[in-house]
Structures are given as C-alpha cells and as structure tokens.
Write a protein that holds these residues in place. Structure first.
Motif, short mmCIF file in Angstrom:
data_model
loop_
_atom_site.label_atom_id
_atom_site.label_comp_id
_atom_site.label_asym_id
_atom_site.label_seq_id
_atom_site.Cartn_x
_atom_site.Cartn_y
_atom_site.Cartn_z
N ASN A 159 7.95 11.79 15.22
CA ASN A 159 8.32 10.68 16.09
C ASN A 159 8.35 9.34 15.37
N ARG A 160 7.67 9.27 14.21
CA ARG A 160 7.71 8.02 13.46
C ARG A 160 9.15 7.61 13.15
N MET A 161 10.02 8.62 12.95
CA MET A 161 11.41 8.26 12.63
C MET A 161 12.18 7.79 13.85
N SER A 192 -10.00 3.78 5.32
CA SER A 192 -8.61 3.30 5.29
C SER A 192 -8.24 2.80 3.90
N MET A 193 -6.94 2.64 3.68
CA MET A 193 -6.45 2.14 2.39
C MET A 193 -7.05 0.77 2.12
N GLY A 194 -7.61 0.60 0.93
CA GLY A 194 -8.28 -0.66 0.58
C GLY A 194 -9.79 -0.55 0.71
N ALA A 203 7.11 -4.83 6.55
CA ALA A 203 6.06 -5.03 5.55
C ALA A 203 4.78 -4.28 5.89
N ARG A 204 4.23 -3.63 4.88
CA ARG A 204 2.88 -3.01 4.96
C ARG A 204 1.98 -3.80 4.02
N VAL A 205 0.95 -4.41 4.61
CA VAL A 205 0.14 -5.38 3.85
C VAL A 205 -1.36 -5.08 4.02
N HIS A 228 -3.58 12.70 15.39
CA HIS A 228 -4.05 12.07 14.13
C HIS A 228 -2.80 11.52 13.45
N CYS A 229 -2.86 10.26 13.02
CA CYS A 229 -1.64 9.64 12.47
C CYS A 229 -1.25 10.19 11.11
N LEU A 230 -2.21 10.84 10.40
CA LEU A 230 -2.01 11.32 9.04
C LEU A 230 -1.87 10.12 8.07
N PRO A 231 -2.26 10.17 6.82
CA PRO A 231 -2.82 11.36 6.18
C PRO A 231 -4.24 11.68 6.67
N ARG A 232 -4.59 12.97 6.57
CA ARG A 232 -5.82 13.47 7.17
C ARG A 232 -6.73 14.09 6.10
N HIS A 235 -3.52 -3.97 12.61
CA HIS A 235 -2.56 -3.36 13.53
C HIS A 235 -1.67 -2.32 12.85
N HIS A 236 -1.27 -1.31 13.63
CA HIS A 236 -0.27 -0.33 13.17
C HIS A 236 0.59 0.07 14.38
N PRO A 237 1.41 -0.89 14.85
CA PRO A 237 2.12 -0.65 16.12
C PRO A 237 3.19 0.45 16.06
N LEU A 238 3.81 0.67 14.89
CA LEU A 238 4.81 1.75 14.81
C LEU A 238 4.14 3.09 15.12
N GLN A 239 2.91 3.25 14.65
CA GLN A 239 2.21 4.51 14.88
C GLN A 239 1.98 4.74 16.37
N THR A 240 1.67 3.66 17.08
CA THR A 240 1.41 3.80 18.53
C THR A 240 2.65 4.26 19.28
N LYS A 298 0.85 -1.20 0.00
CA LYS A 298 0.00 0.00 0.00
C LYS A 298 0.88 1.24 0.00
N ARG A 299 0.28 2.40 -0.27
CA ARG A 299 1.01 3.68 -0.26
C ARG A 299 1.57 3.99 1.12
N SER A 300 2.52 4.94 1.14
CA SER A 300 3.03 5.45 2.42
C SER A 300 3.87 6.69 2.19
N THR A 301 3.71 7.67 3.04
CA THR A 301 4.66 8.79 3.11
C THR A 301 5.55 8.60 4.34
N ARG A 302 4.93 8.64 5.52
CA ARG A 302 5.67 8.64 6.78
C ARG A 302 6.47 7.36 7.01
N THR A 303 5.81 6.22 6.84
CA THR A 303 6.47 4.95 7.20
C THR A 303 7.67 4.71 6.30
N ARG A 304 7.49 4.95 5.01
CA ARG A 304 8.60 4.74 4.09
C ARG A 304 9.74 5.72 4.35
N1 CP Z 1 0.75 7.38 9.54
C1 CP Z 1 1.24 6.61 8.55
O1 CP Z 1 1.48 5.41 8.69
O2 CP Z 1 1.46 7.30 7.39
P1 CP Z 1 1.89 6.72 5.98
O3 CP Z 1 0.72 5.96 5.43
O4 CP Z 1 2.21 7.94 5.16
O5 CP Z 1 3.08 5.82 6.15
#
Ligand code: CP
Ligand code: NVA
Length: 318
Positions: free
Chosen positions: A302-304, A240-242, A112-114, A275-279, A139-144, A60-66
């Motif tokens: 903080n994601r980094m 959500s994505m999907g 992996a993002r699945v 808000h985890c974003l994207p918003r 789940h999205h534990p990195l976000q937490t 799936k897409r990602s800005t922050r996680t990637r």
């Molecule tokens: N919050 C978050 O996981 O953003 P991305 O989808 O841009 O990775």
C-alpha cells in the motif's frame, strides 16, 4: 480532494477529514487501475504526472519509501530523482533553505526523509512546490496512509475498532494514532518508561479523537493492558534510524514488549498485526509476523498506492 492541490504533506493531523478520506479512496482507485489484477491495459492507463518530476532527498536509508515513490511516479507518467546523503550539496555545502529554493525551480514536488523534523519545517517554509515528509524523527505520515488502507481493506469502517501499539513511542506511532483517532478508532499505547509518545501529539490525538467519536485514548507501560480488547496490534523497531548507538540499552529496556503469540491471544478474536518494516525478531516473533493475522505485506504494498495518491492530489491531477 481537489482542495489539496499545492499543499504540503507533513503529518496526518494537518489533513482535513475529507482530505484523509479522499487520499485513502484515491489510493484504492489507483490499486484497481494500476495493480497487477487490473483489467486496464498498461498502455491505456492514465498518466496524470506526465512531464512532472519529484526530487527525493534521503538523509537516511529506505527500501519501501524510495522504491514505492520511484515506481509509483513511473506508473503515473512522472519521474522521481533519488538524492542520497552524499549525492547533493545539502548538509555539507548548502542549507535546506537554498536547497528548497533551487529544487523548487526544477521539480514539481520535493519529498524528503530527514533526521530532525525541523528540516521538514524549514523545507516546507521555503519550497514553492508541495513537500512530502517521507519520515522525520517525529512523523511518518505516508506509512499511516498505507496502514489505514490495509485496515479498511480488512475491516471496512474503522469507527469503534481498537488499535493497540506496543513498543517505542516513535514517529510511526505518532501519525498512526493521529490517523486512527481521525477515523474514530480507540487507541491503546504501551511503551516503556522513558519511551512514551510525544505529549503534544498525544494531546492532539485526544482532541481529534473526541471530535471523531473515539471513546478511548489510553497509555500504559504494560503491553498486555494495551492489547486486551484490541482489534489491531502494531509495533515497530525498538531502534529507529539514527539511534543505532543505543541498541544494547534499548533492547534491554524493551524486554517484555515483544509481540508474540501469547500477547496476540489477549487481543480480540480476529485481531490483526501490523508492522511498517523493516522488522527485527526482537520486537515481533516469526510466529506472529508470518501468521494469517499479519497484514504486513499488503501494508507494505500500500505504500505505493498511497504515495501515488499524495503526489497526484498535490499536483491537482486527480
Ligand atoms: N516503512 C518504511 O518507511 O520503510 P523504508 O525505511 O524501507 O522506506
Ligand atoms: N521508526 C523507524 C521507521 C522506519 C521506517 C525509523 O524511524 O527508523
């Protein structure tokens, strides 16, 4: 945290309390060492991931996680490889099992993002290196980790603080309620009928809460009931994505769940917004999103620091 070496990072309930504490503390330490305000010269900052590589499967897409993982890996001296949906054989020509077995021979971590959480389970079953769940449908534990870090920066000890979720009972909520309960926060959740949190994860949240001094895990369909008496108000996208095909239906069914100034006024004085974003504006008004109460951009930063902590801890390089 040394006991975390070699372990997968799949969901927050799988962490011991000392592991969660250790990851949050290491994240803050990394911000001090590698952040823009750091007094450490970039050339003399430690590079504990030198010679290590991370493959990043993104279905799936990602800005922050990637971007946070690629950049964080570079700061620690390692290298991350982006594998988008049409870059590798996975899903077309090759199974998750075979992908896990092969990537484990090249890389030191597989992130992996699945779509389906079963894919994370399958990957972690067969990988011989640590796996990081970078978001699944459950789940999205990195976000937490990033969210709890932002809240601790703001409030200090989170025990007894109340977190209100308003919106979809989704992946981001699941780990946040597990993590909040582990830190002794009260959890109040408002979702429309049919969009409730997963019942097993809610059950685990109640158990973790009672083990850690949480007084209240409460669910409702009324946004204001969740927000009253809260110190933190959180939402996420309603779609959500999907789930893009359900957009029109969902926007209609989530009517009344927007976090706006009127709703925020019902929270405790000094309450903050996450808000985890994207918003999108339908779930939170500009007035709240860009307000002084909003921690959304420190939360994103903080994601980094947090993914850096996870990678270093998994490789025993702390
Ligand atoms: N919050 C978050 O996981 O953003 P991305 O989808 O841009 O990775
Ligand atoms: N719930 C959202 C989170 C995006 C970071 C999704 O799964 O698309």
């Amino acid at each position: 945290l040394s006991g975390f070496a070699g372990k997968h990072f799949i969901s927050i309930d799988k962490l011991t309390n000392p592991e969660l504490r250790g990851l949050l503390d290491l994240s803050k330490q990394y911000r001090d060492t590698y952040g823009k305000q750091s007094t450490v010269e970039p050339t003399s900052a430690p590079k504990p991931l030198t010679g290590k590589s991370i493959s990043m499967i993104f279905q799936k897409r990602s800005t922050r996680t990637r971007v946070s993982t690629e950049t964080g890996a570079v700061l620690l001296g390692g290298q991350a490889l982006f594998l988008g949906p049409s870059d590798i054989q996975l899903g077309v020509n090759e199974s998750m099992k075979d992908t896990a077995l092969v990537l484990s021979r090249f890389n030191d971590i597989i992130l992996a993002r699945v779509f389906s959480h079963n894919d994370i389970t399958e990957l972690s079953k067969h990988a011989t290196v640590p796996v990081i769940n970078a978001l699944s449908d459950l789940h999205h534990p990195l976000q937490t980790l990033a969210d709890l870090m932002a809240l601790e920066d703001h409030f200090g000890d989170l025990r007894g603080k109340t977190l209100a979720w308003v919106g979809d009972g989704n992946n981001v909520l699941h780990d946040l309620m597990l993590g909040g309960a582990k830190l002794g926060m009260n959890i109040r959740i408002a979702t429309p009928v049919g969009y409730e949190a997963n019942t097993d994860i809610l059950e685990t949240t109640r158990r973790l809460g009672s083990e850690n001094g949480t007084k209240d895990v409460f669910t409702t369909t009324v946004a204001s009931e969740a927000v009253q008496g809260s110190d933190v108000v959180v939402t996420d996208t309603w779609v959500s994505m999907g789930q893009e095909a359900e957009y029109a239906k969902r926007v209609k069914e989530f009517d009344g769940y927007q976090v706006n100034a009127t709703l925020m006024k019902q929270a405790n004085p000094g309450a903050v917004f996450l808000h985890c974003l994207p918003r999108h504006p339908e779930e939170v008004s500009d007035e709240v999103f860009y307000s002084e109460q909003s921690l959304v951009f420190p939360e994103a930063e903080n994601r980094m620091w947090t993914v850096m902590a996870v990678m270093a801890a998994q490789l025993g390089k702390i």
